[in-house]
Design an enzyme around this catalytic site. Structure first.
Site, PDB file in Angstrom:
ATOM      1  CG  HIS A   1      -5.887 -22.499  33.841  1.00 29.00           C
ATOM      2  ND1 HIS A   1      -5.256 -22.387  32.610  1.00 29.00           N
ATOM      3  CD2 HIS A   1      -6.596 -23.652  33.791  1.00 29.00           C
ATOM      4  CE1 HIS A   1      -5.585 -23.430  31.859  1.00 29.00           C
ATOM      5  NE2 HIS A   1      -6.395 -24.214  32.549  1.00 29.00           N
TER       6      HIS A   1
ATOM      7  CG  ASN B   1      -7.004 -31.983  34.762  1.00 28.90           C
ATOM      8  OD1 ASN B   1      -5.895 -31.753  35.243  1.00 28.90           O
ATOM      9  ND2 ASN B   1      -7.502 -31.278  33.752  1.00 28.90           N
TER      10      ASN B   1
ATOM     11  CD  GLU C   1      -6.424 -27.816  31.900  1.00 32.30           C
ATOM     12  OE1 GLU C   1      -6.964 -26.694  31.831  1.00 32.30           O
ATOM     13  OE2 GLU C   1      -7.062 -28.879  31.900  1.00 32.30           O
TER      14      GLU C   1
ATOM     15  CG  ASP D   1      -2.802 -20.410  31.431  1.00 34.99           C
ATOM     16  OD1 ASP D   1      -3.250 -20.269  32.588  1.00 34.99           O
ATOM     17  OD2 ASP D   1      -3.532 -20.736  30.471  1.00 34.99           O
TER      18      ASP D   1
ATOM     19  CD  GLU E   1     -12.563 -27.626  34.607  1.00 35.48           C
ATOM     20  OE1 GLU E   1     -13.693 -27.195  34.355  1.00 35.48           O
ATOM     21  OE2 GLU E   1     -11.543 -27.215  34.044  1.00 35.48           O
TER      22      GLU E   1
HETATM   23  O1  G3I Z   1     -14.976 -24.430  17.125  1.00 38.19           O
HETATM   24  C1  G3I Z   1     -15.745 -23.225  17.228  1.00 38.19           C
HETATM   25  C2  G3I Z   1     -15.685 -22.431  15.941  1.00 38.19           C
HETATM   26  O2  G3I Z   1     -16.284 -23.189  14.923  1.00 38.19           O
HETATM   27  C3  G3I Z   1     -16.389 -21.099  16.166  1.00 38.19           C
HETATM   28  O3  G3I Z   1     -16.257 -20.315  15.007  1.00 38.19           O
HETATM   29  C4  G3I Z   1     -15.791 -20.341  17.344  1.00 38.19           C
HETATM   30  C5  G3I Z   1     -16.530 -19.042  17.657  1.00 38.19           C
HETATM   31  O4  G3I Z   1     -16.513 -18.742  19.014  1.00 38.19           O
HETATM   32  O5  G3I Z   1     -15.889 -21.170  18.486  1.00 38.19           O
HETATM   33  C6  G3I Z   1     -15.169 -22.388  18.359  1.00 38.19           C
HETATM   34  O6  G3I Z   1     -15.299 -23.097  19.546  1.00 38.19           O
HETATM   35  C7  G3I Z   1     -14.523 -22.634  20.644  1.00 38.19           C
HETATM   36  C8  G3I Z   1     -13.564 -23.759  21.067  1.00 38.19           C
HETATM   37  O7  G3I Z   1     -12.863 -23.367  22.231  1.00 38.19           O
HETATM   38  C9  G3I Z   1     -12.560 -24.120  19.983  1.00 38.19           C
HETATM   39  O8  G3I Z   1     -11.718 -23.037  19.707  1.00 38.19           O
HETATM   40  C10 G3I Z   1     -15.443 -22.283  21.799  1.00 38.19           C
HETATM   41  O9  G3I Z   1     -16.230 -21.161  21.458  1.00 38.19           O
HETATM   42  C11 G3I Z   1     -14.647 -21.984  23.042  1.00 38.19           C
HETATM   43  O10 G3I Z   1     -15.534 -21.852  24.144  1.00 38.19           O
HETATM   44  C12 G3I Z   1     -13.700 -23.144  23.331  1.00 38.19           C
HETATM   45  O11 G3I Z   1     -12.918 -22.796  24.477  1.00 38.19           O
HETATM   46  C13 G3I Z   1     -12.202 -23.853  25.058  1.00 38.19           C
HETATM   47  C14 G3I Z   1     -12.605 -24.002  26.527  1.00 38.19           C
HETATM   48  O12 G3I Z   1     -11.825 -25.021  27.122  1.00 38.19           O
HETATM   49  C15 G3I Z   1     -14.070 -24.369  26.689  1.00 38.19           C
HETATM   50  O13 G3I Z   1     -14.426 -24.289  28.020  1.00 38.19           O
HETATM   51  C16 G3I Z   1     -10.725 -23.539  24.972  1.00 38.19           C
HETATM   52  O14 G3I Z   1     -10.312 -23.525  23.604  1.00 38.19           O
HETATM   53  C17 G3I Z   1      -9.911 -24.590  25.742  1.00 38.19           C
HETATM   54  O15 G3I Z   1      -8.567 -24.170  25.794  1.00 38.19           O
HETATM   55  C18 G3I Z   1     -10.459 -24.681  27.153  1.00 38.19           C
HETATM   56  O16 G3I Z   1      -9.728 -25.645  27.875  1.00 38.19           O
HETATM   57  C19 G3I Z   1     -10.104 -25.819  29.246  1.00 38.19           C
HETATM   58  C20 G3I Z   1      -9.780 -27.259  29.613  1.00 38.19           C
HETATM   59  O17 G3I Z   1     -10.393 -28.152  28.711  1.00 38.19           O
HETATM   60  C21 G3I Z   1     -10.202 -27.563  31.045  1.00 38.19           C
HETATM   61  N1  G3I Z   1      -9.644 -26.618  31.973  1.00 38.19           N
HETATM   62  C22 G3I Z   1      -9.827 -25.202  31.655  1.00 38.19           C
HETATM   63  C23 G3I Z   1      -9.331 -24.920  30.228  1.00 38.19           C
HETATM   64  C24 G3I Z   1      -9.403 -23.446  29.912  1.00 38.19           C
HETATM   65  O18 G3I Z   1     -10.724 -23.001  29.901  1.00 38.19           O
END
Ligand code: G3I
Length: 346
Positions: free
Chosen positions: A237, A201, A265, A267, A160
């Site tokens: 996405h 990517n 990715e 969906d 990105e």
């Molecule tokens: O690990 C913490 C946990 O300890 C806490 O209790 C919880 C409360 O909010 O947060 C957890 O962290 C989260 C993390 O995912 C793990 O689940 C973050 O808040 C959350 O922001 C994070 O989101 C991820 C996101 O990237 C961040 O931008 C998504 O899971 C993940 O699927 C997403 O993946 C991205 C790709 O890497 C790049 N392209 C877009 C894609 C979708 O956004």
């Protein structure tokens, strides 16, 4: 058994083994699956992103580990910078290794995600006050160590890096190093593993347009400079009813640059579309459209879902008409979208 009978039995056995492209015969039954469908279409895999916290759900785990469904895994979070180098020069691969070990155990492929991204960075990077040479060193060390630890993989080295209008995204990397951080990262990854496939990517590059054009120009310019670049990851996405009509043309333009592409990715969420029979049918058609585009382009090597069940998608579901982006629903019932993927590979 008569000689001829034995010969005939062997022939049937061999013919069976050769003539089973789309499915595995198990106990005389034919097994179906998304990865089997992808491989029958001569793709390398159909895979999914995952988080190991989801594995306590035994139904989730049993679908995930089934190689008929998924032949490839991307770590949704744990190979990102915040988790792999939380302090300068301190590399912590334990969480990523959980994913890598699962991949090894199940015989799937791994996609490394990712080396350099503006998001999910540790504080010391995002709030750092680096000179250009200092940050160049930091980027180089991070990419080298990460790709070296997970050798033999495909890597989203750059994630990105562009805005929707095709300009470079302003972040700590661009603001300090201009776009030079891109060749620095790619070259470090290549040094770390001469056999890794190195990708850039991004999202909103599914159809032709300003952002896709900018990425094509970036790939051209990297190639001109002799910077290693093997592929472009098209995140995908997407939203039901808004799938670009130029998917195939766009992929063809990317591969014409001498690289491969992958859908990384996928969906397709519902937006203002009720998740009734009609909404789910539209979603199925859109999944089929995306998969068919990849199917039509030889150098589109594979497809990864950004998780496979609505239960764990990063996209929230708001009943009755938003979300629901995955091919399995939150109770692991296969949605019409599942069949759309199978049909797209045919
Ligand atoms: O690990 C913490 C946990 O300890 C806490 O209790 C919880 C409360 O909010 O947060 C957890 O962290 C989260 C993390 O995912 C793990 O689940 C973050 O808040 C959350 O922001 C994070 O989101 C991820 C996101 O990237 C961040 O931008 C998504 O899971 C993940 O699927 C997403 O993946 C991205 C790709 O890497 C790049 N392209 C877009 C894609 C979708 O956004």
């Amino acid at each position: 058994m008569h000689h001829l009978g034995r010969f005939f039995a062997l022939f049937v056995l061999l013919a069976g083994a050769v003539a089973l492209p789309a499915s595995d015969a198990v106990d005389g039954r034919t097994k179906k699956g998304l990865n089997l469908a992808a491989k029958a279409a001569k793709k390398l895999y159909l895979g999914t992103a995952t988080n190991s916290e989801e594995w306590n759900d035994t139904t989730y785990y049993s679908i995930l580990e089934d190689n008929a469904e998924f032949g490839q895994i991307t770590a949704a979070n744990v190979m990102k910078w915040f988790d792999t180098e939380p302090e300068p020069g301190v590399f912590t691969f334990q969480d990523g290794d959980v994913i890598a070990n699962f991949v090894k155990k199940t015989g799937k492929k791994l996609r490394g995600h990712n080396c350099v991204w503006h998001n999910q960075l540790p504080d010391w990077v995002v709030n750092g006050t680096f000179t250009a040479p200092e940050l160049a060193f930091v980027v180089e060390r991070h990419c080298f160590e990460l790709v070296h630890h997970y050798r033999g993989q495909v890597w989203d080295v750059i994630n990105e890096s562009l805005n929707d209008d095709g300009t470079f995204r302003s972040d700590i990397f661009y603001d300090t190093l201009n776009s030079t951080y891109i060749p620095i990262a790619l070259r470090a990854a290549r040094r770390a593993d001469p056999h890794a496939k190195l990708y850039i990517n991004d999202y909103n590059i599914e159809g032709t347009g300003a952002k896709a054009t900018a990425l094509k120009n970036l790939v051209k310019s990297l190639k001109r400079q002799g910077v290693p670049i093997d592929g472009v990851g098209i995140q995908s996405h997407l939203t039901v009813g808004q799938v670009p009509t130029t998917l195939r043309q766009n992929m063809e333009e990317f591969v014409a640059l001498g690289i491969e592409v992958a859908i990384t990715e996928l969906d397709i969420r519902l937006l203002n579309t009720t998740a009734n029979e009609e909404g789910l049918a539209r979603q199925k058609a859109d999944y089929e459209t995306v998969i068919s585009a990849c199917n039509a382009v030889e150098k589109c090597v594979g497809v990864t879902l950004w998780d496979f069940t609505d239960k764990f998608s990063w996209i929230p579901t708001t009943p009755p008409n938003e979300g629901y982006p995955c091919p399995w629903d939150e109770n692991y019932v296969k949605k019409p979208a599942y069949e759309g993927i199978i049909q797209g590979f045919q």
